[in-house]
Design a protein around this motif. Structure first.
Motif, PDB file in Angstrom:
ATOM      1  N   ILE A 127       0.831  -1.198   0.000  1.00 62.82           N
ATOM      2  CA  ILE A 127       0.000   0.000   0.000  1.00 62.82           C
ATOM      3  C   ILE A 127       0.870   1.254   0.000  1.00 62.82           C
ATOM      4  CG2 ILE A 127      -1.592   1.368   1.412  1.00 62.82           C
ATOM      5  CD1 ILE A 127      -2.977  -1.237   2.179  1.00 62.82           C
ATOM      6  N   VAL A 128       1.951   1.246   0.801  1.00 64.98           N
ATOM      7  CA  VAL A 128       2.862   2.399   0.822  1.00 64.98           C
ATOM      8  C   VAL A 128       3.443   2.636  -0.568  1.00 64.98           C
ATOM      9  CG1 VAL A 128       5.100   3.233   1.655  1.00 64.98           C
ATOM     10  CG2 VAL A 128       3.475   2.227   3.259  1.00 64.98           C
ATOM     11  N   PHE A 129       3.876   1.557  -1.224  1.00 63.25           N
ATOM     12  CA  PHE A 129       4.458   1.709  -2.558  1.00 63.25           C
ATOM     13  C   PHE A 129       3.441   2.250  -3.559  1.00 63.25           C
ATOM     14  CE2 PHE A 129       4.881  -0.100  -6.829  1.00 63.25           C
ATOM     15  CZ  PHE A 129       6.042   0.557  -7.235  1.00 63.25           C
ATOM     16  N   LEU A 130       2.235   1.685  -3.559  1.00 66.65           N
ATOM     17  CA  LEU A 130       1.226   2.108  -4.527  1.00 66.65           C
ATOM     18  C   LEU A 130       0.823   3.569  -4.314  1.00 66.65           C
ATOM     19  CD1 LEU A 130      -1.052  -1.073  -4.642  1.00 66.65           C
ATOM     20  CD2 LEU A 130       0.501  -0.259  -6.426  1.00 66.65           C
ATOM     21  N   VAL A 131       0.711   3.978  -3.052  1.00 64.51           N
ATOM     22  CA  VAL A 131       0.380   5.376  -2.773  1.00 64.51           C
ATOM     23  C   VAL A 131       1.505   6.286  -3.252  1.00 64.51           C
ATOM     24  CG1 VAL A 131       0.031   7.079  -0.950  1.00 64.51           C
ATOM     25  CG2 VAL A 131      -1.165   4.892  -0.846  1.00 64.51           C
ATOM     26  N   ALA A 132       2.752   5.904  -2.924  1.00 63.12           N
ATOM     27  CA  ALA A 132       3.897   6.721  -3.339  1.00 63.12           C
ATOM     28  C   ALA A 132       3.983   6.795  -4.864  1.00 63.12           C
ATOM     29  CB  ALA A 132       5.189   6.141  -2.760  1.00 63.12           C
ATOM     30  N   PHE A 133       3.857   5.652  -5.526  1.00 58.67           N
ATOM     31  CA  PHE A 133       3.938   5.611  -6.987  1.00 58.67           C
ATOM     32  C   PHE A 133       2.843   6.467  -7.626  1.00 58.67           C
ATOM     33  CE2 PHE A 133       2.734   3.541 -11.032  1.00 58.67           C
ATOM     34  CZ  PHE A 133       3.942   3.657 -11.715  1.00 58.67           C
ATOM     35  N   GLY A 134       1.621   6.342  -7.117  1.00 63.15           N
ATOM     36  CA  GLY A 134       0.510   7.086  -7.685  1.00 63.15           C
ATOM     37  C   GLY A 134       0.655   8.590  -7.507  1.00 63.15           C
TER      38      GLY A 134
END
Length: 220
Positions: free
Chosen positions: A83-90
């Protein structure tokens, strides 16, 4: 206006990332309310490295393991890291496209924009994992050393475990968190059908080897 910005083709992968976050958070939240995390099996998919960060003499044998350690992978449940990665990427991707569009009059093609967004997301992921590890109490995280599961009772949950054909099983760690792992018989003559309870006795890479609980006279 913001929704129209998200719907632009150049922002598609970043918008999808944020939508996935919302879906994952909803599913995990429902699972926690029901008493079990829906994505606990992801922790069992981590590579064969010792992720017990409290051990001072921990050694990581591979470059891949060192990279995962740098990212702080394993300090919190994998679903949190995802979730942290997807939020950061988005968010990074949307910000990047906004800046590029403001300067040059048009955003980058989505495929090209994904590259810098992905690269910048990596250190953000490591920082996010470190922060979450400091916030989440140790007894509420399912991130434990893989070898700490040895000696615990497990249940075969998918298929039939036999020599050279491991099956999925589940086991609870010392924090009562459920892990989904691959289990094979330690004795080549044994076969474990679905639903059988076994004792984990050793691990090789991602495979745990087990014996029938009757072998040691163990009971529930």
């Amino acid at each position: 206006m913001f929704l129209s910005y998200l719907s632009e083709t150049s922002n598609f992968p970043f918008a999808v990332s944020l939508v996935i976050v919302a879906i994952l958070a909803l599913i995990e939240g429902i699972g926690l309310v029901m008493g079990a995390g829906a994505f606990g099996f992801l922790d069992g998919l981590l590579p064969d490295i010792d992720l017990d960060f409290d051990t001072p003499d921990m050694t990581v044998p591979s470059i891949g393991g060192q990279f995962l350690t740098w990212l702080q992978i394993g300090r919190v449940p994998v679903i949190f890291s995802l979730i942290v990665f997807l939020v950061a990427f988005g968010l990074i991707g949307l910000f990047l496209q906004g800046v590029v569009g403001a300067i040059f009059g048009a955003p980058l093609p989505a495929v090209i924009a994904c590259i810098p967004a992905f690269v910048v997301s990596m250190p953000v992921l490591g920082l996010g994992n470190a922060v979450l590890a400091a916030i989440i109490p140790r007894d509420e995280t399912s991130a434990v050393s893989h070898d700490s599961l040895i000696g615990k009772l497990a249940v075969i949950t998918g298929g039939e475990a036999r020599k050279d054909y491991p099956a999925q099983g589940k086991v609870k760690d010392q924090h009562k968190q459920t892990h989904y792992i691959l289990i094979a018989p330690d004795n080549a003559m044994d076969v474990f059908p679905q639903g059988e309870k076994v004792l984990l006795v050793r691990r090789h890479k991602s495979i745990y080897f087990a014996i029938p609980i009757e072998s040691d006279g163990l009971t529930d």
